[in-house]
Scaffold this motif. Sequence first.
Motif, PDB file in Angstrom:
ATOM      1  N   ARG B  81       0.845  -1.210   0.000  1.00 15.44           N
ATOM      2  CA  ARG B  81       0.000   0.000   0.000  1.00 15.44           C
ATOM      3  C   ARG B  81       0.874   1.251   0.000  1.00 15.44           C
ATOM      4  NH1 ARG B  81      -1.666   3.601   4.233  1.00 15.44           N
ATOM      5  NH2 ARG B  81      -0.603   2.230   5.685  1.00 15.44           N
ATOM      6  N   ILE B  82       1.913   1.247   0.859  1.00 15.83           N
ATOM      7  CA  ILE B  82       2.770   2.424   0.946  1.00 15.83           C
ATOM      8  C   ILE B  82       3.485   2.666  -0.381  1.00 15.83           C
ATOM      9  CG2 ILE B  82       4.808   3.378   2.089  1.00 15.83           C
ATOM     10  CD1 ILE B  82       3.909   1.822   4.612  1.00 15.83           C
ATOM     11  N   LEU B  85       1.062   4.123  -2.954  1.00 18.30           N
ATOM     12  CA  LEU B  85       0.763   5.539  -2.696  1.00 18.30           C
ATOM     13  C   LEU B  85       1.982   6.416  -3.000  1.00 18.30           C
ATOM     14  CD1 LEU B  85      -1.409   5.473   0.571  1.00 18.30           C
ATOM     15  CD2 LEU B  85      -2.157   5.559  -1.799  1.00 18.30           C
ATOM     16  N   ASP B  86       3.188   5.887  -2.731  1.00 21.64           N
ATOM     17  CA  ASP B  86       4.401   6.656  -3.038  1.00 21.64           C
ATOM     18  C   ASP B  86       4.526   6.887  -4.540  1.00 21.64           C
ATOM     19  OD1 ASP B  86       5.359   7.112  -0.526  1.00 21.64           O
ATOM     20  OD2 ASP B  86       6.704   5.384  -0.478  1.00 21.64           O
ATOM     21  N   LEU B  87       4.176   5.869  -5.327  1.00 21.14           N
ATOM     22  CA  LEU B  87       4.362   5.971  -6.778  1.00 21.14           C
ATOM     23  C   LEU B  87       3.302   6.861  -7.419  1.00 21.14           C
ATOM     24  CD1 LEU B  87       5.418   2.335  -7.733  1.00 21.14           C
ATOM     25  CD2 LEU B  87       6.837   4.390  -7.648  1.00 21.14           C
ATOM     26  N   PRO B  89       1.126   9.688  -6.040  1.00 21.96           N
ATOM     27  CA  PRO B  89       0.685  10.563  -4.945  1.00 21.96           C
ATOM     28  C   PRO B  89      -0.767  11.026  -5.091  1.00 21.96           C
ATOM     29  CG  PRO B  89       2.786  11.315  -5.842  1.00 21.96           C
ATOM     30  CD  PRO B  89       2.338  10.177  -6.698  1.00 21.96           C
ATOM     31  N   LYS B  90      -1.289  11.042  -6.321  1.00 21.66           N
ATOM     32  CA  LYS B  90      -2.693  11.454  -6.502  1.00 21.66           C
ATOM     33  C   LYS B  90      -3.631  10.569  -5.699  1.00 21.66           C
ATOM     34  CE  LYS B  90      -3.286  13.925 -10.821  1.00 21.66           C
ATOM     35  NZ  LYS B  90      -1.831  14.176 -11.064  1.00 21.66           N
ATOM     36  N   ILE B  92      -3.215   9.448  -2.855  1.00 19.53           N
ATOM     37  CA  ILE B  92      -3.141   9.660  -1.403  1.00 19.53           C
ATOM     38  C   ILE B  92      -4.409  10.309  -0.873  1.00 19.53           C
ATOM     39  CG2 ILE B  92      -1.862  10.830   0.437  1.00 19.53           C
ATOM     40  CD1 ILE B  92       0.668  10.325  -1.035  1.00 19.53           C
ATOM     41  N   GLU B  93      -5.107  11.057  -1.735  1.00 20.57           N
ATOM     42  CA  GLU B  93      -6.384  11.623  -1.312  1.00 20.57           C
ATOM     43  C   GLU B  93      -7.338  10.552  -0.807  1.00 20.57           C
ATOM     44  OE1 GLU B  93      -8.721  14.257  -3.951  1.00 20.57           O
ATOM     45  OE2 GLU B  93      -6.760  15.128  -4.411  1.00 20.57           O
ATOM     46  N   GLN B  95      -6.592   7.876   0.901  1.00 22.19           N
ATOM     47  CA  GLN B  95      -5.823   7.002   1.789  1.00 22.19           C
ATOM     48  C   GLN B  95      -6.708   6.210   2.740  1.00 22.19           C
ATOM     49  OE1 GLN B  95      -5.141   7.507   5.214  1.00 22.19           O
ATOM     50  NE2 GLN B  95      -5.836   9.577   5.621  1.00 22.19           N
ATOM     51  N   ARG B  96      -7.830   6.790   3.155  1.00 24.79           N
ATOM     52  CA  ARG B  96      -8.725   6.029   4.045  1.00 24.79           C
ATOM     53  C   ARG B  96      -9.243   4.776   3.352  1.00 24.79           C
ATOM     54  NH1 ARG B  96     -10.889   8.791   8.561  1.00 24.79           N
ATOM     55  NH2 ARG B  96     -10.133  10.915   8.598  1.00 24.79           N
TER      56      ARG B  96
END
Lengths: 233, 124
Positions: B81-82, B85-87, B89-90, B92-93, B95-96
């Motif tokens: 998951r990390i 999200l790192d690759l 970043p869009k 990340i909004e 993330q929940r």
Amino acid sequence: MQITIKIFRYNPEKDKKPRYESYKLEAVETDRVLDLLEKVKGYQDGTLSFRRSCAHGICGSDAMRINGFNRLACKTLVRDTGAKITVEPILGLKVIKDLIVDMEPFFENFRSVIPYFVNDEPEPAQERLQSPEQRERFDDTTKCILCACCTTSCPSFWANEQYLGPAAIVNAHRFIFDSRDRAAAERLKILNDIFGIHRCHTIFNCTLACPREIQVTKAIGEVKKAIVTGSLE
Amino acid sequence: MGLKRNVGLIEGLRYQGKGPMLTYILHRIGGLAIVIFVAVHILSSYFGGNIGIFFNTFYMHWAFQIFIFFCALFHAINGLRIVILDLWPKLIEHQREAIWVEWAVFLPIYAIAVFVIARTALGG
Ligand code: HEM
Ligand code: HEM
Ligand code: SF4
Ligand code: SF4
Ligand code: FES
């Protein structure tokens, strides 16, 4: 309704150790925690110390831990906290008195990322123009009020106050992605330090804590990516 | 004048970071557990003898397997998951939602594994 508010107290002139003191008072659901603190200070114990200025979520001075979570006292309603409230100073900074902490390490980190507009090219005859899309690119991070809710919720910052922290990165992001600015490369270099952006472990405490609902970790992710790829898009 | 930096392990763990902070803590516990696990694993095979047999028996116990499988699987899925999200970043909004998806992937796999381990242990 009757409220019990338990407040972290520390007076450097008298106390060897911090203590907690509870106060009972009448309140309504729409009272804010800040109102309760004002009532305690005004009617029960004038020695209680805390920072506040605008009382409207704009100056960023009353960040504190309310029921264990960073918030602005002026934006937290009794309706959302319940009748038992615990108020403590934000974490990772020195407590000066009661709820007041020494913000200097926080602002030092903020200042170190060149958080202002840089462009030494000759001024155009009119404004430096920007398209709506270019303005939109950094809109989210313009909303920061430097309250420190984010940075003092971050386990990496707790571990070491030299870590620049989310607030500093948010404010760097504000200018890095501004098409009119010319210092992005320099800022990315500063953030690419061992106390810089790589201390972020995507824990998201900052995003949850931000009272302005800024997508803090997303902004950090975009800056991380810009550092790794060397490209702003 | 003033108190020292007011934070330590206990104060940190008291912070109400909720779901995302929990995954962060589990990720550290899992990562550390795997490092210790693999080190002891390799050393005990290397030294062999009674120590080796002791650790191998211990490692083959069903309760230990259920624990270490939790650490390894959670660490792996949370790590993915990390990385994702790192690759991008869009994302990340959301993330929940990402954490919900993570649990939705983790729980069935873990449940099946626990079932298989328990059945093997009980059925012999
Ligand atoms: C419940 C889980 C596990 C069990 C029961 C298990 C069991 C074993 C056994 C019986 C051996 C052979 C030892 C020998 O012949 O002396 C072995 C070797 C090995 N295992 Fe595991 N294992 C498990 C999980 C893992 C995991 C998760 C890793 C790595 C992340 C791992 C890495 C290794 C390595 C590197 C060896 C070779 C070490 C050597 O031969 O010196 N194992 N394992
Ligand atoms: C599927 C395999 C794995 C994946 C996808 C994975 C992914 C990750 C990621 C993304 C991180 C960084 C997390 C962060 O910055 O918050 C991490 C940290 C870590 N991993 Fe793994 N990992 C895997 C296997 C392992 C194994 C086999 C070990 C042990 C030998 C291990 C030990 C650790 C440790 C100790 C950390 C913590 C580092 C720290 O505290 O910053 N991981 N892992
Ligand atoms: S996402 Fe990064 S900056 Fe935000 S709390 Fe987590 S580690 Fe700190
Ligand atoms: S990013 Fe949000 S939480 Fe952090 S200082 Fe700015 S307004 Fe406060
Ligand atoms: S008092 Fe200004 S933000 Fe709360």
